[in-house]
Every structure is written in structure tokens, then in C-alpha cells.
Scaffold this motif. Structure first.
Motif, short mmCIF file in Angstrom:
data_model
loop_
_atom_site.label_atom_id
_atom_site.label_comp_id
_atom_site.label_asym_id
_atom_site.label_seq_id
_atom_site.Cartn_x
_atom_site.Cartn_y
_atom_site.Cartn_z
N UNK A 78 37.41 12.19 27.65
CA UNK A 78 37.64 12.08 26.21
C UNK A 78 39.10 11.71 26.02
N UNK A 79 39.41 10.43 26.23
CA UNK A 79 40.81 10.00 26.24
C UNK A 79 41.47 10.02 24.87
N UNK A 80 40.68 10.24 23.81
CA UNK A 80 41.27 10.29 22.48
C UNK A 80 41.89 11.67 22.18
N UNK A 81 41.65 12.65 23.02
CA UNK A 81 42.26 13.98 22.82
C UNK A 81 43.76 13.85 23.12
N UNK A 82 44.60 14.06 22.09
CA UNK A 82 46.04 13.83 22.22
C UNK A 82 46.78 15.05 22.76
N UNK A 83 46.26 16.25 22.59
CA UNK A 83 46.92 17.42 23.16
C UNK A 83 45.91 18.56 23.28
N UNK A 84 46.24 19.52 24.12
CA UNK A 84 45.43 20.73 24.22
C UNK A 84 46.34 21.93 24.38
#
Length: 669
Positions: free
Chosen positions: A96-102
Motif C-alpha cells: 500500500x504505497x500510498x500510506x505516507x506515515x505510520x
């Protein structure tokens, strides 16, 4: 004037005049419909844009729930193996490369790890979502407005990536640091003892992200999408004859003028001489606050092309029909009037007493023609006139003979009728007494069941309450074995209480004492609350429950508690009889003055011969089901009776081994 000319004039008047009037009126009507059609077109386009955002949130929630359910992740988090946690989350980020941070927090909301580095992990919006997750014991998604200064350090590449350059005419650049963030927060529970281990947060930042405008325009050609915060567009693919980038530009409408989830604004705006029609709607966060605005638009000339094409088609078809009707009318009038004139001539011959009639064969070629039938009838009428006098005399004699016979039969029927009436009265009295006895027996049975259920429920509630007090260790600490026994008491007690309540509800309905508390309620709230009651069952079996509503919300006048009970019974059955990893669909459709609740699963299904018994009390379709699946056989019978109390109906469709579909239709006005 001949009948042929009169027919020609009549047909031309009743066909050509209305068509010319429609042609003149069509242009006015089309112009009036352009605005309505454009609003409807943009409303459908706006739904597509909103669905993209909802789908993104749903996908993030599924990804976070899948990660938090993984035993390897739970063990790494419990043992504080930060490197292993980061490695697993990096693998998720690759998919899920659209996840910008966790972010990962402990059970006390203490920070554990993040990527990229987050400046402030105590962001108020995030803290509220963590509290919501803790209360719900399940994942929560929301769209929130957060300042970049709270998320990233000002010298980081992420800060530079997501800040929005505000368009202006000054030399000095000005940036918008507010960002719209899709957040998914999932709790991490230990599978062994159900203890809360921490929280996992996924974030997707919308600023300067071309994904939503691009995918929207692929679905709706020639249309543009823009997402705005603080009256500034943070992502957009709007185009004009002179400008290709409108990110950072001001919106034509202030976000503060839009209030609530259903309020939209339809308007027009001019970009470099090109008129765009647009529709704006607010974006709402988890707490119901307006934090942004979603807008869709289309150049007016693009939409006008569609309407002009329709106008040209109407004009062309109208003119073509006029020309064709003129030729058809001329031909048909000749074909119709010629036999009529011939029939008139023959009628004059018959009136003069001429019984010798000669008819040309050309008028009798078409045996299905009404005029041919008419001419044949004239010929036959002359022949029949000769025979009619003799037949009439014979018929009168026959009638007199039959009349005397009918008088005798009527006397016999009167005598038989008197005997039959006496037998019917006696049989009716016997039936009435039998029905009264059955009614008394049914009332005694319903009253006995209702009283016994009530008497059983009172001590059972006391047992459950006492067990819950002991479970909370208010009377002293318990060991593991005692906890296990107490949990068994509470679980069995609640199951028995639910059975008693179902029996009591059935008894009330049969006794005619069940009443409905009608009111106006949101159908979306009813569906959501019903699903919340049973969703833990689906999560434990890793099932995919999909909820569809059309429209997304509407008001119904029903007894909300009874509707929730109906939906919970059907949905819990679907989850119960669907295997691990199965699919359950909840479809809610508004049908004029009724609402249709449809629950479909891909579970074990029901044999055709068993479907007739499925609505009988205390029955399951097969003894083998009773062993494998818990149940009393009261759910569907009670659901059917509750639906009938609303003047509704229930339908069950099932194929053995493929799944079951239950459809409940309830009037809502």
C-alpha cells in the motif's frame, strides 16, 4: 366533400399539429432541463468522488486490521521488538504505497515507533481517535485536518512535499501548511487473553496528491475534481484555456457556507473565459465537523454538446415522421374508404329489397380485413333474412316447452334448498363451537408461556447480575478456574435470557399484546447500530461484511428497536452459517413507500425441502445443524412475525451448498 378527403384532413390535423407543437416546445423544454440535468449529472459525479475517498479509507482499515490480527506482529509489539515491527510495517507500505506515515502506540498510548519521524505524537485529533478505538474495541477511520508543523519537522522532505504553494501575484511565496489526512486507527489485542497491547495508525496525506483527481476523471470524462481546505485547493486537475494547475488557488465558495453532510452548492465560475459549472460538498471528520470541501465540475460547453445532440435528434426524427405520415395517410385513406363506399352501395340495394348482391373479388382478398368481413356480412344477411322467419316460429314453440320443464325443476330445487339450509346451520354451529374452543386453548397457552417466561427472567437476571459482580471481583479476588466458571455462567445465562425474551416476544405477538412504538428514524443509524451488535461475530470468523445503501440515508417511520431486532436476527444467522473467511452482503434499498432489507451469504445454504419449515418455532432444518451450530430455531419465526406487525413480508431464497438470501420488505410511511 368525400369521405376520403375528410379522412386525409382529419389524420393530418390529429398527427401533424401535435408534432409541430412538440417540435416548437422541445427547444424550450430542453433549455429548461439543461440546468436540472447538469445538477443531476454533477450529483452522480460527486458520489463517484466520495466513493473513491470511502474506498481508500476502507482499504486502509482492512490493511491495518490484517496487520494487527497477525500473531507475529502481536508478539513483536508485546516484546517491544521495534526492528521487527518496523520491518513488517515496511512490507505493508510496499503493498500500500500510498500510506505516507505510520505510528505505533502502546496500550497506555505511549509512543513506540514511527516512520517517517513524527514531530508531535500527541496531536489532539489523533488522541480523540485513539479514545474512540478504545471505547469501540475495533478499528476507526476518519478524515482529519492536521497542521504539517505538528506532523513533520520544517526541514524534512515530507514537510516540503505536502505544503501547498498558494497562488498569488507577489514575489514572496506563501504556503498552506494545513493538510487533509486519511487516518485508520486499529487496536492490537492479544489473541490468547484478549489484552490490549497497543494501537496501529496509518496515515495518507491528500495534499499535492494527484490520485483522486486522476482516477475521478478516468471515470467521468471531461469532468474535474478538486479537494480544498481553508478555501484553498490542495489537490486538483482543473484545466482552463490558459492555466493547467489550480492547486493552491482559492475556491469560488467559502467552506464556512456549507454546513452538514447533505448540504451542497451548485454554481458557475469563469476560468479564462471558459464557463465551468460545479458542485461542492463539505468533507466531515469523525466528530461531524466540516474540515474541507470536495468539488466536481465540468466545462459548460462540454455538457451543452450532449444537450445539442439530443435537440438535433428530436428535430430530425420529428421531420422524418411528418413526411412518412403524410404518405402513409394518403395510401391508407384510399385503402380504407374504397370498401366503405362499396358497402354503402350494397346497403342501398338491400334497403330496396334486392336480395341478389354481387361483390367484386378484389374487396374480399384480405380475409382479415374488417371491410371484407363487412361485405361478406351483407351477403350473409340477405340469406339469413329468408330463413329467420321460419326459425323464429320454431324457436318460440321450443321455448314454451322448455318453460314448463323449468317450472317443475324450480319446485324441486326449492324443496332441496330448505333441507340444505338446515344442514348448513347445524354444521356452522358445530364449527363455531370448535373455533371458540381452539381460541380459548391458544390464549391459555400464550398466557402460560408469557407468565413462565416472565417468572424465569426475574431470577435469571439476578443470577447474571450476581455473576457479573463476582467477575468484577467486587466480593474478592478470583483464580483462573473461578473466572472460567463465572464466564460460563454469564455466557449461558445471557443465552438463556435471549431465548426467554424471544419466547416472550412470540407469545406477546400471538396473544395480540405486542405493540409498535412508531417514530421517524435514520435508516443509516438503524443499519449501523444493528451491525455493531453482531460485527464481533464476523470479525472472529474473519468474514467480509459489506453494507450497501441506496440512497446513502433516508428517514423511515417504523419501530426502530423492532427493525434492529429483525436485521440482527437475519445478519447473525448469515454470519453463523457462513464459514471462516466467507462473504456477507447487507443491501438496503428504498423502494417508493417501502424499504427492502436484503442479507445474502455464501454459507452452507438450505435444502429445498427444508425451506418450508424454516419459519416454524423451535425448529432447525437438520439435526446435524443443531450439533454444529448453536440455535433455538426462534430467530426467523420471530423475524417473520415482527415484519408482519409492520405490515411487511419476508422472503427466503437458498441453494444448498451455495448460500442463502433473506429479503424483508417493510412499509416506511
Amino acid at each position: 366533400m368525400s369521405i376520403r378527403k375528410k379522412m386525409m384532413i382529419f389524420v393530418l390535423i390529429i398527427e401533424i399539429v401535435p408534432m409541430l407543437f412538440i417540435l416548437l416546445l422541445s427547444d424550450h423544454v430542453l433549455n429548461d432541463q439543461v440546468q436540472k440535468a447538469s445538477q443531476g449529472y454533477l450529483q452522480n459525479a460527486l458520489k463517484i468522488g466520495y466513493n473513491q475517498m470511502v474506498n481508500r479509507l476502507d482499504e486502509m482499515e482492512k490493511a491495518s486490521v490484517k496487520m494487527t490480527d497477525a500473531e507475529e506482529f502481536q508478539q513483536a509489539l508485546q516484546k517491544r521488538k521495534i526492528a521487527s515491527v518496523n520491518e513488517m510495517l515496511n512490507d505493508v507500505n510496499k503493498v500500500y504505497d500510498y500510506i505516507d506515515f505510520y505510528l505505533v502506540f502502546g496500550a497506555d498510548k505511549g509512543f513506540i515507533t514511527d516512520k517517517p519521524p513524527i514531530k508531535n505524537t500527541k496531536i489532539p485529533q489523533l488522541d480523540k481517535l485513539l479514545e474512540a478505538v478504545k471505547k469501540k474495541h475495533s478499528a476507526v477511520t476518519s478524515t482529519e485536518l492536521i497542521d504539517l508543523k505538528d506532523l513533520f519537522y520544517s526541514d524534512s522532505k515530507e514537510y516540503d512535499q505536502y505544503k501547498v504553494l498558494i497562488s498569488n501575484d507577489r514575489d514572496k511565496n506563501e504556503y498552506l501548511t494545513k493538510c487533509l489526512v486519511f487516518l485508520s486507527v486499529s487496536p492490537v489485542y492479544d489473541k490468547q487473553d484478549g489484552r490490549l497491547l497497543g494501537y496501529l495508525v496509518f496515515g495518507d496525506i491528500v495534499n499535492n496528491d494527484a490520485y483522486f483527481p486522476k482516477t475521478y476523471s478516468q471515470s467521468v470524462e471531461n469532468s474535474y475534481l478538486a479537494i480544498s481546505v481553508n478555501d484553498i485547493r490542495i489537490t486538483s486537475n482543473i484545466r482552463s484555456p490558459k492555466k493547467q494547475n489550480f492547486i493552491g488557488s482559492s475556491t469560488p465558495l467559502a467552506i464556512s457556507t456549507l454546513k452538514g453532510t447533505t448540504n451542497v452548492f451548485y454554481g458557475k465560475v469563469v476560468y479564462d473565459g471558459e464557463v465551468h459549472i460545479f458542485l461542492d460538498k463539505p468533507i466531515i471528520n469523525y466528530n461531524g465537523e466540516d474540515i474541507g470541501m470536495l468539488g466536481v465540475g465540468i466545462p459548460e460547453d462540454k455538457f451543452s454538446i450532449i444537450m445539442d445532440t439530443q435537440r438535433n435528434i428530436i428535430v430530425f426524427v420529428t421531420c422524418l415522421c411528418l413526411i412518412i405520415m403524410i404518405f402513409i395517410t394518403k395510401y391508407v385513406s384510399g385503402r380504407i374508404t374504397a370498401p366503405i363506399l362499396k358497402a354503402t352501395e350494397l346497403a342501398n340495394q338491400i334497403s330496396r329489397g334486392d336480395s341478389e348482391i354481387v361483390i367484386d373479388s378484389q374487396y374480399l382478398e384480405d380475409s382479415n380485413s374488417e371491410t371484407a368481413v363487412l361485405l361478406n356480412a351483407f351477403h350473409k344477411m340477405v340469406c339469413d333474412l329468408k330463413k329467420s322467419e321460419e326459425e323464429r316460429n320454431n324457436y318460440l314453440e321450443k321455448l314454451q316447452s322448455e318453460h314448463s320443464e323449468l317450472l317443475k325443476l324450480s319446485e324441486q330445487l326449492a324443496e332441496l334448498n330448505q333441507n340444505l339450509e338446515g344442514k348448513v346451520r347445524l354444521r356452522t354451529q358445530n364449527l363455531r363451537e370448535a373455533v371458540n374452543d381452539l381460541k380459548k386453548t391458544g390464549k391459555i397457552k400464550s398466557l402460560f408461556i408469557a407468565n413462565m417466561s416472565h417468572e424465569l427472567r426475574t431470577p435469571l437476571c439476578a443470577i447474571i447480575n450476581s455473576a457479573e459482580v463476582m467477575q468484577e471481583e467486587m466480593t474478592g479476588p478470583l483464580n483462573d478456574k473461578q473466572h472460567k466458571y463465572i464466564n460460563n455462567i454469564i455466557t449461558s445465562g445471557k443465552h438463556l435470557l435471549q431465548l426467554i425474551n424471544s419466547v416472550l416476544d412470540l407469545s406477546k405477538i400471538e396473544a395480540g399484546k405486542m405493540t409498535l412504538v412508531m417514530g421517524d428514524y435514520s435508516m443509516s443509524d438503524i443499519v449501523t447500530e444493528s451491525f455493531n451488535m453482531v460485527k464481533s461475530l464476523a470479525y472472529r470468523k474473519n468474514q467480509n461484511v459489506t453494507i450497501q445503501m441506496n440512497p446513502s440515508d433516508f428517514i423511515v417511520r417504523v419501530d426502530a428497536n423492532k427493525i434492529k431486532q429483525i436485521l440482527c436476527n437475519i445478519l447473525s444467522n448469515a454470519i453463523k452459517f457462513t464459514p471462516q473467511g466467507g462473504d456477507v452482503l447487507v443491501d438496503v434499498q428504498k423502494k417508493e413507500d417501502s424499504v427492502q432489507l436484503r442479507v445474502k451469504d455464501n454459507g452452507i445454504g438450505i435444502k429445498e425441502e427444508d425451506q418450508k419449515r424454516i419459519f416454524n418455532e423451535f425448529e432447525q432444518v437438520d439435526n446435524s445443524y443443531e450439533k454444529q451450530y448453536e440455535g433455538t430455531g426462534l430467530g426467523l419465526p420471530l423475524t417473520k412475525k415482527l415484519a408482519e406487525l409492520h405490515n411487511g413480508k419476508i422472503l427466503l431464497l437458498s441453494k444448498y451448498g451455495e448460500g442463502t438470501e433473506v429479503i424483508v420488505t417493510i412499509p416506511i410511511t
